[in-house]
Scaffold this motif. Sequence first.
Motif, PDB file in Angstrom:
ATOM      1  N   VAL A  38       0.842  -1.207   0.000  1.00 13.41           N
ATOM      2  CA  VAL A  38       0.000   0.000   0.000  1.00 13.41           C
ATOM      3  C   VAL A  38       0.874   1.252   0.000  1.00 13.41           C
ATOM      4  CG1 VAL A  38      -1.718   1.298   1.310  1.00 13.41           C
ATOM      5  CG2 VAL A  38      -1.911  -1.188   1.126  1.00 13.41           C
ATOM      6  N   PHE A  39       1.923   1.255   0.825  1.00  8.72           N
ATOM      7  CA  PHE A  39       2.832   2.397   0.866  1.00  8.72           C
ATOM      8  C   PHE A  39       3.479   2.639  -0.499  1.00  8.72           C
ATOM      9  CE2 PHE A  39       3.690   2.116   5.706  1.00  8.72           C
ATOM     10  CZ  PHE A  39       2.517   2.828   5.934  1.00  8.72           C
ATOM     11  N   LEU A  40       3.850   1.558  -1.173  1.00 10.32           N
ATOM     12  CA  LEU A  40       4.471   1.712  -2.488  1.00 10.32           C
ATOM     13  C   LEU A  40       3.489   2.326  -3.480  1.00 10.32           C
ATOM     14  CD1 LEU A  40       6.812   1.218  -4.461  1.00 10.32           C
ATOM     15  CD2 LEU A  40       5.872  -1.062  -4.877  1.00 10.32           C
ATOM     16  N   ILE A  44       3.912   5.867  -5.346  1.00  7.74           N
ATOM     17  CA  ILE A  44       3.900   6.008  -6.809  1.00  7.74           C
ATOM     18  C   ILE A  44       2.896   7.075  -7.227  1.00  7.74           C
ATOM     19  CG2 ILE A  44       3.304   4.825  -8.956  1.00  7.74           C
ATOM     20  CD1 ILE A  44       4.468   2.283  -7.789  1.00  7.74           C
ATOM     21  N   VAL A  45       1.731   7.089  -6.564  1.00  8.86           N
ATOM     22  CA  VAL A  45       0.744   8.132  -6.862  1.00  8.86           C
ATOM     23  C   VAL A  45       1.331   9.514  -6.561  1.00  8.86           C
ATOM     24  CG1 VAL A  45      -1.498   9.074  -6.194  1.00  8.86           C
ATOM     25  CG2 VAL A  45      -1.237   6.610  -6.508  1.00  8.86           C
ATOM     26  N   GLY A  46       2.009   9.642  -5.404  1.00 11.09           N
ATOM     27  CA  GLY A  46       2.653  10.910  -5.085  1.00 11.09           C
ATOM     28  C   GLY A  46       3.745  11.263  -6.071  1.00 11.09           C
ATOM     29  N   TYR A  47       4.468  10.243  -6.540  1.00 12.50           N
ATOM     30  CA  TYR A  47       5.544  10.467  -7.515  1.00 12.50           C
ATOM     31  C   TYR A  47       4.973  10.983  -8.831  1.00 12.50           C
ATOM     32  CZ  TYR A  47      10.185   9.538  -9.513  1.00 12.50           C
ATOM     33  OH  TYR A  47      11.421   9.654 -10.075  1.00 12.50           O
ATOM     34  N   VAL A  48       3.860  10.412  -9.248  1.00 16.34           N
ATOM     35  CA  VAL A  48       3.197  10.883 -10.467  1.00 16.34           C
ATOM     36  C   VAL A  48       2.722  12.322 -10.293  1.00 16.34           C
ATOM     37  CG1 VAL A  48       1.217  10.533 -11.994  1.00 16.34           C
ATOM     38  CG2 VAL A  48       2.525   8.566 -11.187  1.00 16.34           C
ATOM     39  N   ALA A  49       2.186  12.631  -9.082  1.00 20.39           N
ATOM     40  CA  ALA A  49       1.738  14.000  -8.817  1.00 20.39           C
ATOM     41  C   ALA A  49       2.902  14.985  -8.874  1.00 20.39           C
ATOM     42  CB  ALA A  49       1.057  14.064  -7.448  1.00 20.39           C
ATOM     43  N   VAL A  50       4.041  14.587  -8.316  1.00 19.84           N
ATOM     44  CA  VAL A  50       5.229  15.451  -8.377  1.00 19.84           C
ATOM     45  C   VAL A  50       5.649  15.664  -9.828  1.00 19.84           C
ATOM     46  CG1 VAL A  50       7.694  15.575  -7.823  1.00 19.84           C
ATOM     47  CG2 VAL A  50       6.062  14.876  -6.076  1.00 19.84           C
ATOM     48  N   GLY A  51       5.591  14.591 -10.619  1.00 17.30           N
ATOM     49  CA  GLY A  51       5.940  14.727 -12.029  1.00 17.30           C
ATOM     50  C   GLY A  51       5.007  15.672 -12.759  1.00 17.30           C
ATOM     51  N   ASN A 449      12.301  12.831  -5.413  1.00 11.21           N
ATOM     52  CA  ASN A 449      12.481  12.275  -6.754  1.00 11.21           C
ATOM     53  C   ASN A 449      13.620  11.260  -6.776  1.00 11.21           C
ATOM     54  OD1 ASN A 449      12.259  11.958  -9.590  1.00 11.21           O
ATOM     55  ND2 ASN A 449      13.775  13.563  -9.922  1.00 11.21           N
ATOM     56  N   ALA A 450      14.742  11.617  -6.151  1.00 10.72           N
ATOM     57  CA  ALA A 450      15.880  10.695  -6.104  1.00 10.72           C
ATOM     58  C   ALA A 450      15.549   9.454  -5.276  1.00 10.72           C
ATOM     59  CB  ALA A 450      17.103  11.407  -5.525  1.00 10.72           C
ATOM     60  N   PHE A 451      14.858   9.656  -4.158  1.00 13.38           N
ATOM     61  CA  PHE A 451      14.494   8.521  -3.308  1.00 13.38           C
ATOM     62  C   PHE A 451      13.576   7.558  -4.036  1.00 13.38           C
ATOM     63  CE2 PHE A 451      11.332   6.709  -0.372  1.00 13.38           C
ATOM     64  CZ  PHE A 451      12.157   5.900   0.381  1.00 13.38           C
ATOM     65  N   MET A 452      12.575   8.078  -4.736  1.00 10.51           N
ATOM     66  CA  MET A 452      11.659   7.205  -5.469  1.00 10.51           C
ATOM     67  C   MET A 452      12.368   6.482  -6.602  1.00 10.51           C
ATOM     68  SD  MET A 452       8.753   7.017  -4.111  1.00 10.51           S
ATOM     69  CE  MET A 452       8.006   6.127  -5.462  1.00 10.51           C
ATOM     70  N   PHE A 453      13.349   7.130  -7.208  1.00  8.57           N
ATOM     71  CA  PHE A 453      14.124   6.440  -8.240  1.00  8.57           C
ATOM     72  C   PHE A 453      14.846   5.240  -7.647  1.00  8.57           C
ATOM     73  CE2 PHE A 453      18.447   5.964  -9.979  1.00  8.57           C
ATOM     74  CZ  PHE A 453      18.114   5.397 -11.196  1.00  8.57           C
ATOM     75  N   PHE A 454      15.511   5.430  -6.506  1.00  6.62           N
ATOM     76  CA  PHE A 454      16.201   4.314  -5.868  1.00  6.62           C
ATOM     77  C   PHE A 454      15.205   3.216  -5.481  1.00  6.62           C
ATOM     78  CE2 PHE A 454      19.588   7.513  -4.644  1.00  6.62           C
ATOM     79  CZ  PHE A 454      20.529   6.991  -5.509  1.00  6.62           C
ATOM     80  N   TRP A 455      14.067   3.610  -4.945  1.00  8.38           N
ATOM     81  CA  TRP A 455      13.081   2.622  -4.500  1.00  8.38           C
ATOM     82  C   TRP A 455      12.567   1.799  -5.683  1.00  8.38           C
ATOM     83  CZ3 TRP A 455       8.128   3.915  -1.119  1.00  8.38           C
ATOM     84  CH2 TRP A 455       7.645   2.713  -0.562  1.00  8.38           C
ATOM     85  N   LEU A 456      12.164   2.480  -6.747  1.00  7.37           N
ATOM     86  CA  LEU A 456      11.603   1.767  -7.888  1.00  7.37           C
ATOM     87  C   LEU A 456      12.672   0.948  -8.620  1.00  7.37           C
ATOM     88  CD1 LEU A 456       9.200   4.487  -9.346  1.00  7.37           C
ATOM     89  CD2 LEU A 456       8.609   2.482  -7.985  1.00  7.37           C
ATOM     90  N   ALA A 457      13.890   1.492  -8.734  1.00  6.95           N
ATOM     91  CA  ALA A 457      14.958   0.730  -9.390  1.00  6.95           C
ATOM     92  C   ALA A 457      15.282  -0.534  -8.604  1.00  6.95           C
ATOM     93  CB  ALA A 457      16.206   1.605  -9.536  1.00  6.95           C
ATOM     94  N   ASN A 458      15.363  -0.426  -7.285  1.00 14.72           N
ATOM     95  CA  ASN A 458      15.608  -1.611  -6.456  1.00 14.72           C
ATOM     96  C   ASN A 458      14.439  -2.585  -6.519  1.00 14.72           C
ATOM     97  OD1 ASN A 458      18.170  -0.842  -5.470  1.00 14.72           O
ATOM     98  ND2 ASN A 458      17.228   0.528  -3.981  1.00 14.72           N
TER      99      ASN A 458
END
Length: 703
Positions: A38-40, A44-51, A449-458
């Motif tokens: 759920v957190f992920l 992701i929704v927040g990441y899309v909003a930031v984008g 943005n950098a944190f979400m990149f690391f999270w999604l890449a991992n």
Amino acid sequence: MGDERPHYYGKHGTPQKYDPTFKGPIYNRGCTDIICCVFLLLAIVGYVAVGIIAWTHGDPRKVIYPTDSRGEFCGQKGTKNENKPYLFYFNIVKCASPLVLLEFQCPTPQICVEKCPDRYLTYLNARSSRDFEYYKQFCVPGFKNNKGVAEVLQDGDCPAVLIPSKPLARRCFPAIHAYKGVLMVGNETTYEDGHGSRKNITDLVEGAKKANGVLEARQLAMRIFEDYTVSWYWIIIGLVIAMAMSLLFIILLRFLAGIMVWVMIIMVILVLGYGIFHCYMEYSRLRGEAGSDVSLVDLGFQTDFRVYLHLRQTWLAFMIILSILEVIIILLLIFLRKRILIAIALIKEASRAVGYVMCSLLYPLVTFFLLCLCIAYWASTAVFLSTSNEAVYKIFDDSPCPFTAKTCNPETFPSSNESRQCPNARCQFAFYGGESGYHRALLGLQIFNAFMFFWLANFVLALGQVTLAGAFASYYWALRKPDDLPAFPLFSAFGRALRYHTGSLAFGALILAIVQIIRVILEYLDQRLKAAENKFAKCLMTCLKCCFWCLEKFIKFLNRNAYIMIAIYGTNFCTSARNAFFLLMRNIIRVAVLDKVTDFLFLLGKLLIVGILAFFFFTHRIRIVQDTAPPLNYYWVPILTVIVGSYLIAHGFFSVYGMCVDTLFLCFLEDLERNDGSAERPYFMSSTLKKLLNKTNKKAAES
């Protein structure tokens, strides 16, 4: 065969017990770590909003095009500056460093021009000559010659002097090392224009010298770019050959694992030996040549790297490095020769598993595609965030003014109180920024943005590891191989991972992402503290960086084995990590030796694949292609590109093998604890692994 399980369990958990119903990866499983899932999804929704916010406010033109004193872009199509791609600075002395020029914060008028000045002229001399039409193109747009000389220079309508310049990053930088067209550096440097006028420009030189390093870097970058334009198709050919070699190597491992491993070891030794011989021959050839005995320290940094190849000390250094590598590899082979034989048996079994799940070799392409999506989204969001600031105008004045560096409005400034009190002041573009809540939150958004990149890449990497582990575990726990192997094991494992264990993968990726973002912050702080003289702070920062580097490596190792347990048993992340860690600790001797020897052999395979053909080709050492090899400024440019690209390609193929070996090894240890090899409790391992077990037990008995 008796109970051949290890007897050094200690306090590291309870060994797995015999279960007659266990036949490999459990299909009847439930969802794990739902909260993390759920957190992920929320992240992701927040990441899309930031984008979306970044794409709404950002303007990448601020990165592509330079900006003049009015905040207008130079060279942008559809504007009045479309044919003026370069930014010209009225007084380069006001720019204290190259970084100021690149960050648009030089406190001098800036205009867009069609081309940089190519001659030396002063406004005073040009005003009364035929060069005035040429000079006027470097004055502010709309300039009319209806003022006196002092008034024009005071109002900043025209530069006081033009000097020969060259474009760098679409900005006009002074050319420093020439005469009559390029600047000469010296305490009493002078120029002579076409009318015989001479002028001391010592201050100008002192200001321009600070940009010298950037200009040399520009020259290096241009030569590298030229090499890429000439050799790009050969680089692609080299990468395709590397892919074919990697695939051929994997296929040969399937049928000739033992022979291929020994051929690989011998080839690596021979290649390093040839490298040592070649370095010695070059070192001997340069003996007695003029200038070849100059030391690297005395020579200093040179943008033309070919200079180093004419020094004996360079080839001596190469020879020493290659000799050390040769000795290390030979010593490791001597001391690990018996373990290498056992590791070869493990690689043979992995070859069979990959042979029965051949589509696993293509899965790195899926991981690569998903990682490219993550990188593209992160990079585009970062660019839009960094360009979502507003144009900030500030007051600049050469004379003392109480309002200097304060923000202003260029439209209302001429009639403002500041303009009346400081008649020489100018309101011009300074940089992009802002004072709103959104602009103050930009740094936090970049970190997110950098944190979400690391999270999604991992997460993407974790998904690949669980998928491959599930497929290879299905192979191991098939009692009759390959008859009991399920249909489409790779797709089944991929579906199980996404359906049941998205939360567990997100949990493991989150832990790793937190450590990685902390490492990034530490690197940033370390860069900021480099100018400080606080030795305690530097020592503390070094210790923290080292600790978090070790922590990241340990978490990657733990996560990898935890994902294997998740693929087999379907347990949550914490349980899987604990069980995997205890299982490895109960068999620490095998883990420390057998598993790592296979990693060493795979590393030798990667080193063998990369760089050999590129070196011989681009240094014209193959007669067949001697006439077709392109002439290059630096032959190391395509070589290094092919080496790095080939290594990544080889790593992609060998990562499948590595995951296969790790999975089979963990299943092998589980098999030893669950079963004893009797008719009632038979081993699931193949005959090859049974031989490996017998050799291990025999070695333990002898010791």
